[in-house]
Write a protein that holds these residues in place. Sequence first.
Motif, PDB file in Angstrom:
ATOM      1  N   LEU A 287       0.828  -1.888   0.302  1.00  0.00           N
ATOM      2  CA  LEU A 287       0.299  -0.078   0.195  1.00  0.00           C
ATOM      3  C   LEU A 287       0.651   1.230  -0.261  1.00  0.00           C
ATOM      4  O   LEU A 287       0.252   1.857  -0.830  1.00  0.00           O
ATOM      5  CB  LEU A 287      -1.138   0.053   1.190  1.00  0.00           C
ATOM      6  N   ASN A 288       1.906   0.907   1.201  1.00  0.00           N
ATOM      7  CA  ASN A 288       2.887   2.325   1.148  1.00  0.00           C
ATOM      8  C   ASN A 288       3.344   2.917  -0.929  1.00  0.00           C
ATOM      9  O   ASN A 288       3.536   4.190  -1.160  1.00  0.00           O
ATOM     10  CB  ASN A 288       3.845   1.974   1.935  1.00  0.00           C
ATOM     11  N   ARG A 289       3.623   1.460  -1.264  1.00  0.00           N
ATOM     12  CA  ARG A 289       4.635   1.873  -2.378  1.00  0.00           C
ATOM     13  C   ARG A 289       3.224   2.229  -3.579  1.00  0.00           C
ATOM     14  O   ARG A 289       3.509   3.318  -4.811  1.00  0.00           O
ATOM     15  CB  ARG A 289       4.559   0.332  -3.142  1.00  0.00           C
ATOM     16  N   VAL A 290       2.105   1.963  -3.192  1.00  0.00           N
ATOM     17  CA  VAL A 290       0.759   2.086  -3.607  1.00  0.00           C
ATOM     18  C   VAL A 290       0.124   3.910  -3.779  1.00  0.00           C
ATOM     19  O   VAL A 290       0.332   4.622  -5.175  1.00  0.00           O
ATOM     20  CB  VAL A 290      -0.448   1.227  -3.786  1.00  0.00           C
ATOM     21  N   ASN A 291       0.800   4.231  -2.860  1.00  0.00           N
ATOM     22  CA  ASN A 291       0.759   5.663  -2.489  1.00  0.00           C
ATOM     23  C   ASN A 291       2.031   6.241  -2.533  1.00  0.00           C
ATOM     24  O   ASN A 291       2.071   7.479  -2.342  1.00  0.00           O
ATOM     25  CB  ASN A 291       0.274   6.212  -1.107  1.00  0.00           C
ATOM     26  N   SER A 292       2.950   6.058  -3.132  1.00  0.00           N
ATOM     27  CA  SER A 292       4.553   6.360  -3.471  1.00  0.00           C
ATOM     28  C   SER A 292       4.200   7.030  -4.707  1.00  0.00           C
ATOM     29  O   SER A 292       4.137   6.099  -5.969  1.00  0.00           O
ATOM     30  CB  SER A 292       5.653   5.677  -2.995  1.00  0.00           C
ATOM     31  N   ALA A 293       5.077   8.233  -5.300  1.00  0.00           N
ATOM     32  CA  ALA A 293       4.842   8.473  -6.974  1.00  0.00           C
ATOM     33  C   ALA A 293       6.447   8.103  -7.175  1.00  0.00           C
ATOM     34  O   ALA A 293       6.132   7.799  -8.569  1.00  0.00           O
ATOM     35  CB  ALA A 293       5.785  10.297  -6.773  1.00  0.00           C
TER      36      ALA A 293
ATOM     37  N   PHE B 209       6.834   4.534  -7.245  1.00  0.00           N
ATOM     38  CA  PHE B 209       6.269   2.841  -8.040  1.00  0.00           C
ATOM     39  C   PHE B 209       4.264   3.330  -8.805  1.00  0.00           C
ATOM     40  O   PHE B 209       3.982   4.327  -8.594  1.00  0.00           O
ATOM     41  CB  PHE B 209       5.748   1.879  -6.589  1.00  0.00           C
ATOM     42  N   PRO B 210       4.380   2.621  -9.281  1.00  0.00           N
ATOM     43  CA  PRO B 210       3.267   2.221 -10.224  1.00  0.00           C
ATOM     44  C   PRO B 210       2.317   2.258  -8.786  1.00  0.00           C
ATOM     45  O   PRO B 210       1.815   2.205  -8.332  1.00  0.00           O
ATOM     46  CB  PRO B 210       3.219   0.777 -10.477  1.00  0.00           C
ATOM     47  N   ASN B 211       1.466   3.423  -9.334  1.00  0.00           N
ATOM     48  CA  ASN B 211      -0.481   3.585  -8.155  1.00  0.00           C
ATOM     49  C   ASN B 211      -1.186   2.564  -8.148  1.00  0.00           C
ATOM     50  O   ASN B 211      -2.434   3.191  -8.329  1.00  0.00           O
ATOM     51  CB  ASN B 211      -1.014   4.880  -8.979  1.00  0.00           C
ATOM     52  N   THR B 212      -1.129   1.300  -8.911  1.00  0.00           N
ATOM     53  CA  THR B 212      -2.418   0.119  -8.810  1.00  0.00           C
ATOM     54  C   THR B 212      -2.009  -1.194  -7.707  1.00  0.00           C
ATOM     55  O   THR B 212      -0.555  -0.830  -7.723  1.00  0.00           O
ATOM     56  CB  THR B 212      -2.988  -0.132  -9.574  1.00  0.00           C
TER      57      THR B 212
END
Length: 268
Positions: A183-189, A191-194
């Motif tokens: 989830l932290n990666r999804v919310n990080s610019a 990494f991919p956003n899905t």
Amino acid sequence: MRYYKMVRLILLLFLCTLMISTTNVKESNAFTNQVIQLGAVGDDVIELQARLQYIGFYTGKIDGVFGWGTYWALRNFQNDFGMKVDGLAGSETKEKLVKASKYNKQFVKEQINKGKSFSHYGGTDLAKQTGPGKNTTTPQKPTATNTPTGFSQNDINLMANAVHGEARGEPYEGQVAVAAVILNRVNSASFPNTVAGVIFEPGAFTAVADGQIWLTPNETSKRAVLDAINGWDPSTGALYYFNPNTATSAWIWTRPQIKQIGEHIFCM
């Protein structure tokens, strides 16, 4: 003498009936005997939410649906009051909650039926708790959902697969932490956003590379995903994790380390 004995007996029976009736009235305003748990709906949940809100543990909508907001509010109450922290409102928890709070059933029900939002906090004038209406005349029947807002069932299933493939032998906290990293990666610019984009990013997860992503996840993995989605992040914001006993990348050791949970070191 017989007449007076009969009168005394009638009076005694009347007093007993009155006492039983009074007791039943008092009990009817409190919880039923059921154990209230995640997914439950109805009057018991309304009372639970109202009492938790009265003493400041629950800040969500009083809607009679035992969702994750109610679950975590109840766990925090149990923790602060020195009880077993399980998120279940059993007899001990309900008894403690009744002693620690008040429940104005009539007031709460009136506001729900009027479609009004309010905060039933202790010490607040009831007149100041009746928020604006919602342009509705018919109360909506409580409905529960298994899919947290913002995530599809496919997202949740895929994350459960990843957690199971990556961390099924880890402590529960460590499994939640792996889900939180996704989830932290999804919310990080960076990494991919899905969810799918993060999990299937080339070289991101060992379970994808070795095929363990497709193992059938157990209930613990699914629960860990839901706990992470609903705000628990034991990794404290980590974007990476690795097993120091098996890691082959020299680069991962250069990342600022946050903590170790089980066999995994979580880092930025």
